[in-house]
Design a protein around this motif. Structure first.
Motif, PDB file in Angstrom:
ATOM      1  N   PRO A   1      -3.293   2.644  -0.641  1.00 35.78           N
ATOM      2  CA  PRO A   1      -2.844   1.462   0.113  1.00 35.78           C
ATOM      3  C   PRO A   1      -3.554   1.313   1.450  1.00 35.78           C
ATOM      4  O   PRO A   1      -4.007   0.222   1.794  1.00 35.78           O
ATOM      5  CB  PRO A   1      -1.346   1.698   0.317  1.00 35.78           C
TER       6      PRO A   1
ATOM      7  N   PHE B   1      -6.042  -1.818   2.033  1.00 35.11           N
ATOM      8  CA  PHE B   1      -5.708  -2.807   3.057  1.00 35.11           C
ATOM      9  C   PHE B   1      -6.757  -2.821   4.161  1.00 35.11           C
ATOM     10  O   PHE B   1      -7.125  -3.887   4.658  1.00 35.11           O
ATOM     11  CB  PHE B   1      -4.330  -2.521   3.650  1.00 35.11           C
TER      12      PHE B   1
ATOM     13  N   TYR C   1      -0.531  -6.136   7.861  1.00 37.04           N
ATOM     14  CA  TYR C   1      -0.679  -4.932   7.044  1.00 37.04           C
ATOM     15  C   TYR C   1      -2.102  -4.393   7.150  1.00 37.04           C
ATOM     16  O   TYR C   1      -2.329  -3.197   7.282  1.00 37.04           O
ATOM     17  CB  TYR C   1      -0.378  -5.216   5.565  1.00 37.04           C
TER      18      TYR C   1
ATOM     19  N   ALA D   1      -3.300  -0.905   8.563  1.00 40.14           N
ATOM     20  CA  ALA D   1      -4.043   0.091   7.783  1.00 40.14           C
ATOM     21  C   ALA D   1      -5.245   0.591   8.574  1.00 40.14           C
ATOM     22  O   ALA D   1      -5.476   1.805   8.669  1.00 40.14           O
ATOM     23  CB  ALA D   1      -4.499  -0.516   6.458  1.00 40.14           C
TER      24      ALA D   1
END
Lengths: 265, 487, 451
Positions: B273, B277, C39, C43
């Protein structure tokens, strides 16, 4: 059908859909579009012609703010859609692009099924209340894109498997599915063979009944075939704008004449 | 004559060959190089290559083959009473080697004269002590048959070395002569030299195949040896891992595979993830300035050696997690080394791996796709989620599989961070161990290579190799298919 | 083709509102957009935070390894203890082992404590716990090289024990000492006074950078210098082998290889070898170089060979990329004036591709320099590298360690003093890697050509 009382002098009897005033476009330090004024009518096909690099595509991409995706591009002046400035801070480009659809030079179907390609726009804009509703939109759009008969038996086959001409008509149908008011087409036939070009041109002519269509083309014959109005761009300037028949038979500006007789370009 | 000397002699011959060949060719053209077929230096190079390449090939092959031949012959000299299994034989043979090498060393150091060394007898000399004095330690006293074998070894080795020297020099001289003979104006020296060079290039390229072959063979032979001593079924389906060097080990791979799998899973749960991302943000959203700063910074994580991550797991992340989940608070964790510790740190290590691979793949999606979506009034995130990522999906799956293969093969982080206990448990805060960690621990002790406890490492290595190879081939295939789609 | 008119639905039914106001759906979609973007930022942020955390951990834990605590001790080299016969015969002096020096140290310590007005009922042997057990050997070495100084009082700078060192660095606190059998809080009181008096001081620790490893009980003496040399010799092997072989293989594959099965096989092998776990290369090295070829264990030569095989795929891949970036027109130009294919490659293509090849090679070397796992299997750990190699041949063939293997060895010793050194070693390792990468970047910037 639509009235825009706020606009100034009408060029013809049809309503003005888009009005550009003193538009300047800069790419970094390059002055790509210089002081363009143009009024585009509803339910009309307007063609932008001119030699390559003259700014006609750049100007077209201003009309639905696709230039926003390029960092170094800067637009000055006003572009009014139904009297509202589309470069106003309050305008969301996403909402604008739903009203002003676009078809690109090369057919660019998504790597999804034909059905999903068409349903993509309605889904993101929430146009369908139910699956049946969506089915109906898809069918209607494909019919309007004049491709329904060719694909109705394989709606779930990938859109990338179609021929070039079919792909481009699929892309037009996809643009139509979001129910826009204006359709921008950036050299939509440049990647197609003559037969497919003929089919797409025929389609454009039909779309004129419901939309204001703006088409950029490098082919003067195509402009003459499909458009009612023509704008000639040269070196970032809008040189001449008028009835297509007048531009091609009796141009006012000497540069236009040189171009259509093949001396520049 | 030691191999280095032969090597130097061959080199010298080649150098002389160059000068003479060049001179002879020029002379044959009456000193005018325009009459030659090729440039004069090619005639020299031809002679040099002919003198050098075949001779060195012979030398290399000889260096490999001679020990094998001698080993084979000496094995027959060892009485069958002194060993029972193949493993014991190899131990005896290694002792024989040590004695032989020890005697050589003793002669070299002057502790024994050459004659003494060949006449030495167990009855008269304490060989263990004599060899100990020159620094060769022997595990046990020397038995007469072993000494005889060692002597035979020395003799054969000496003869072999002599023949080797003669053979190599002869081959070199032959090539030298041939090269000189050919150095004559109509000879196509350039073509001949280029042919040899091309052969060398092919040889260099084929090293990759040799390496793979070496890996497979070294794993395969030792694995077969292991399965002779330990049943394959117990290895593949055993649920207990309890090696004991005294014998009676239980060597089931399942707990190790579980540990490997569990740690890799946590690592991927962290890396995928975040990496994905980050890749999406950097390729779709970030301004050029942010991108040119953040991308290399994240890639720095990929350039840090795994030992650093291992230390980070052992000394920083482990204690931190222990504080958070240990007996003081939740009591889930018994110590700093745990599946979670290793998995987390491995995840950090894999972030740049996932993100740069995904970045490449996302960038390979044509801009026309994005334009098409944006032109319909989609937002950027809708474009990414519904057009770009689905289009890039096969490539991303490939990237994730490559990352998984990395995680499975990673050694230092698990050696330092995961613990040593082989366990089949679901609690990620418990210490577990992996295939790679056990390869290290089984092969770095002082174990002899013939015991199942050491040989099991090769079977583990084989399993690891097969799993990662399968993943890699599959992943590379997917990625290639994906790239072809947009080319 | 008249479907279009059949629909009869007025265009633009949903967008009849003004563009100037966002409809609720657009608002919702924009919120989703903002979330998604966040998001992504998060990250990237997490990645950067991890990087910073890692670097902070390294620097915070590693920097103390670069200073070391010393005690200045005036030691009387008593003749009756060191040279009973009084004839200054070196062989006699050598007979006195390090144990024989301990009383001298004890005396010196007692005197220092008394001179600085500290009241203590510790014996000399108790006080000796404050200094490194290497002190006796240090004094003995001095005496053996300066036998004339016997009978004099000489000022020595001896290493403090690792616990004292840790106390001054804040690594050891008084509470820890309750479980410690070596040092008491009373020792620390003495140290406090001696520090104020300047007897105990902390200075930069060159011995850590250039010194050799030490035994498990003497972390204060351990250095990374010898294993640095081990790494150097390994890198020489890797460079000498992998550059020519890698370039030769790339030239063949890129310029000459016909499209056939053999070439395909080579290609598949290279791309797979690049992804084979490094530990498998260690097994290969163990089985082929040590078991089969009987090359010396723990030798940098063997380490270099294993790392060469491991780095080759990386180098081949990057070399091929830079060969590929030389445009075909250059080859055509050379062929056009009558050069052979081989000449066009070696005279024109290769020189143009050289910067790219070197960049790739440096990056491959950097990767090899940090690799640990294969070295564990060929025995480059556990060995206490206590001496510098005697010469070049012994540098390649004698047992040694390598920087990452040394760091692993220290990490395994489960002593906070050694942990500090492991972190310190990492700083050096990372400095090397950083330098190599910077050189690679500069090379690329400087010579990069856009065709």
């Amino acid at each position: 059908m639509y009235d825009s009382p706020s606009l100034e002098t009408k060029v013809t009897d049809k309503a003005i859909k888009i009005a550009a005033q003193n538009v300047q476009v800069f790419y970094g330090d390059t002055h790509a579009i210089k002081d363009v004024n143009v009024q585009i009518q509803d339910k009309t096909v307007t063609a932008f012609i001119g030699p390559s690099g003259c700014g006609k595509s750049t100007f077209l991409r201003c009309l639905n703010r696709m230039n926003d995706t390029i960092d170094i591009c800067r637009v000055e002046g006003d572009i009014l859609l139904d009297g509202e400035d589309i470069y106003d801070k309050r305008v969301d480009p996403v909402q604008l692009r739903a009203k002003v659809g676009m078809v690109f030079q090369k057919p660019n179907p998504f790597p999804k099924s034909i059905y999903d390609n068409i349903a993509y726009g309605p889904r993101i804009h929430g146009l369908a209340k139910s699956k049946a509703d969506l089915d109906e939109i898809v069918e209607r759009s494909l019919r309007r894109g004049a491709i329904w008969d060719e694909v109705k038996d394989r709606l779930h086959a990938p859109g990338t498997g179609l021929s070039g001409g079919q792909q481009q008509r699929l892309c037009i149908a996809r643009a139509v599915a979001t129910e826009p008011e204006v359709l921008l087409m950036d050299e939509p036939c440049s990647a197609l063979d003559p037969i497919a070009t003929g089919q797409v041109e025929e389609l454009i002519d039909e779309l004129r009944d419901s939309y204001s269509v703006v088409i950029v083309t490098h082919s003067m014959q195509q402009a003459a075939r499909v458009s009612q109005k023509t704008a000639f761009f040269h070196l970032g300037n809008l040189v001449e704008y008028g009835e297509t028949s007048q531009i091609f038979t009796n141009p006012v500006d000497s540069r236009t004449e040189s171009y259509i007789t093949g001396r520049i370009g | 004559m030691p191999a280095t000397w032969i090597f130097l002699i061959v080199l010298a011959l080649a150098a002389i060959g160059y000068v003479l060949g060049r001179g002879r060719a020029l002379a044959s053209a009456g000193g005018d190089s325009r009459h030659l077929h090729s440039l004069p230096s090619y005639y020299g190079a031809n002679a040099a290559l002919l003198a050098m390449v075949p001779a060195l090939l012979v030398l290399v092959i000889w260096l490999f083959a001679q020990p094998l031949v001698i080993q084979n012959r000496v094995e027959h000299l060892v009485p069958e009473t002194s060993y029972e299994t193949e493993g014991e034989l190899s131990l005896v043979m290694s002792d024989v080697r040590r004695i032989a090498e020890g005697l050589d060393l003793a002669v070299e150091r002057g502790a024994l004269s050459a004659d003494e060394a060949s006449d030495i007898r167990v009855e008269f000399t304490d060989i263990r002590e004599r060899l100990g004095s020159v620094g060769v330690a022997l595990g046990s006293d020397v038995q007469a048959p072993m000494l005889a074998a060692a002597k035979a070894w020395r003799e054969m080795n000496a003869t072999g070395n002599l023949i080797r020297s003669i053979a190599v020099v002869l081959v070199a001289l032959g090539g030298f002569g041939l090269g000189l003979m050919r150095a004559e104006k109509d000879f196509r020296a350039r073509n001949s030299v280029e042919k040899v060079i091309k052969g060398l290039l092919i040889l260099a390229a084929s090293l990759a195949i040799l390496t793979t072959l070496g890996i497979v063979l070294s794993l395969l032979f030792n694995t077969i040896e292991f399965f002779r001593l330990y049943p394959a079924l117990d290895f593949f389906f055993g649920t207990t891992w309890a090696p004991s060097f005294g014998g009676g080990s239980e060597l089931g791979i399942l707990p190790l595979l579980w540990g490997t799998f569990y740690i890799s899973l946590i690592a991927l749960a962290v890396a995928v993830p975040i990496g994905l991302f980050a890749a999406v943000y950097l390729s779709e959203y970030a301004s050029p300035a942010v991108r040119s700063f953040a991308k290399p910074m994240i890639e720095v994580l990929a350039g840090i050696p795994t030992i650093v991550y291992g230390l980070f797991a052992l000394l920083t992340v482990g204690p931190l997690l222990f504080q958070a989940f240990g007996p003081g608070t939740l009591g889930w964790m018994g110590g700093g080394r745990a599946v979670m510790t290793a998995g987390l740190v491995m995840g950090i290590m894999l972030i740049p791996f996932v993100s740069s691979l995904s970045d490449d793949i996302i960038n390979a999606v044509p801009q026309a796709m994005r334009d098409g979506s944006l032109g319909l009034g989609a937002t950027k995130s809708e474009t990414v989620k519904q057009v770009v990522l689905p289009a890039a999906l096969p490539g991303i799956v490939g990237a994730i599989l490559l990352a998984a293969s990395r995680a499975i093969g990673e050694t230092m982080i698990v050696v330092l961070g995961a613990g040593a206990a082989a366990r089949l448990s679901l609690n990620p805060f418990e210490a577990m161990t992996t295939v790679t960690a056990k390869i290290v621990s089984q092969l770095t002790g002082d174990a002899d290579f013939a015991s199942p406890e050491a040989l099991v490492a090769f079977a583990l290595g084989m399993t690891l190799f097969v799993i990662t190879l399968g993943l890699n081939i599959f992943a590379l295939w997917i990625v290639r298919k994906y790239r072809e789609q947009y080319e | 083709m008249t479907d279009a008119t059949a629909s009869g639905v007025p265009a633009g039914k949903h967008t009849s509102g003004s563009l100037l106001e966002q409809n609720p759906r657009t608002k919702r979609r924009n919120a989703a957009e903002a979330r998604f973007k966040m998001y992504g930022m998060a990250a990237v942020g997490i990645g950067l935070v991890f990087l910073v955390l890692l670097l902070v951990a390294i620097v915070r834990n590693g920097v103390p390894a670069y200073t070391q605590t010393f005690l200045s001790l005036p030691i009387e080299l008593k003749a009756e203890a060191l040279d009973k016969n009084g004839n200054r015969d070196l062989d006699d002096i050598r007979k006195v082992s390090t144990f024989g020096y301990n009383p001298l140290l004890d005396e010196a310590l007692l005197r220092v404590v008394a001179d600085n007005g500290i009241e203590s009922d510790y014996s000399g042997a108790d006080l000796r716990k404050m200094i490194s057990s290497s002190a006796a050997a240090q004094v003995r070495d001095y005496v053996l090289t300066h036998p004339a100084d016997i009978g004099e009082t000489v000022e020595f700078r001896v290493l403090a024990s690792s616990r004292v060192d840790g106390y001054l660095k804040g690594r050891v606190v008084r509470e820890d000492l309750e479980r410690d059998k070596n040092l008491d809080a009373a020792h620390l009181d003495i140290i406090d006074v001696l520090r104020d008096e300047g007897v105990v001081s902390r200075t930069f620790n060159w011995a850590f950078i250039f010194g050799a490893d030490a035994s498990e009980s003497r972390p204060e003496q351990a250095g990374i210098g010898v294993s640095m040399l081990g790494s150097l010799f390994m890198m020489i092997v890797v460079l000498l082998l992998s550059l020519p072989i890698g370039v030769a293989a790339s030239i063949y594959l890129e310029e000459f290889a016909p499209k056939n099965r053999w070439t395909d096989l080579i290609e598949v092998n290279i791309s797979n070898l690049a992804a084979v776990p490094s530990i498998v290369f260690g097994i290969l090295g163990l089985a082929v170089f040590i078991q089969f070829m009987h090359l010396p264990q723990s030798a940098p030569l063997v380490g270099g060979l294993v790392l060469t095989l491991m780095t080759l795929p990386t180098i081949i891949i990057s070399t091929r990329a830079s060969l590929k970036s030389v445009p075909p027109s250059i080859r055509d130009a050379a062929l056009g004036v009558g050069a052979s294919k081989m000449q066009s490659v070696f005279h024109h293509v290769l020189p143009l591709a050289m910067p790219g090849i070197l960049t790739g090679t440096i990056i491959g070397l950097a990767q090899a320099l940090g690799e640990t796992a294969p070295l564990l299997l060929i025995g480059m750990v556990g060995y206490i590298a206590s001496n510098y190699p005697d010469g070049v041949a012994s540098g390649f063939l004698d047992p040694n360690s390598a920087m990452p293997a040394q760091i692993y060895e220290w990490a395994k010793r489960a002593d906070p003093a050694y942990y500090e050194r492991a972190w310190g070693g990492i700083i050096i390792l990372l400095l090397f890697l950083m330098t190599m990468n910077i050189i690679a970047v500069i090379l690329r910037r400087r010579f990069e050509r856009r065709w």
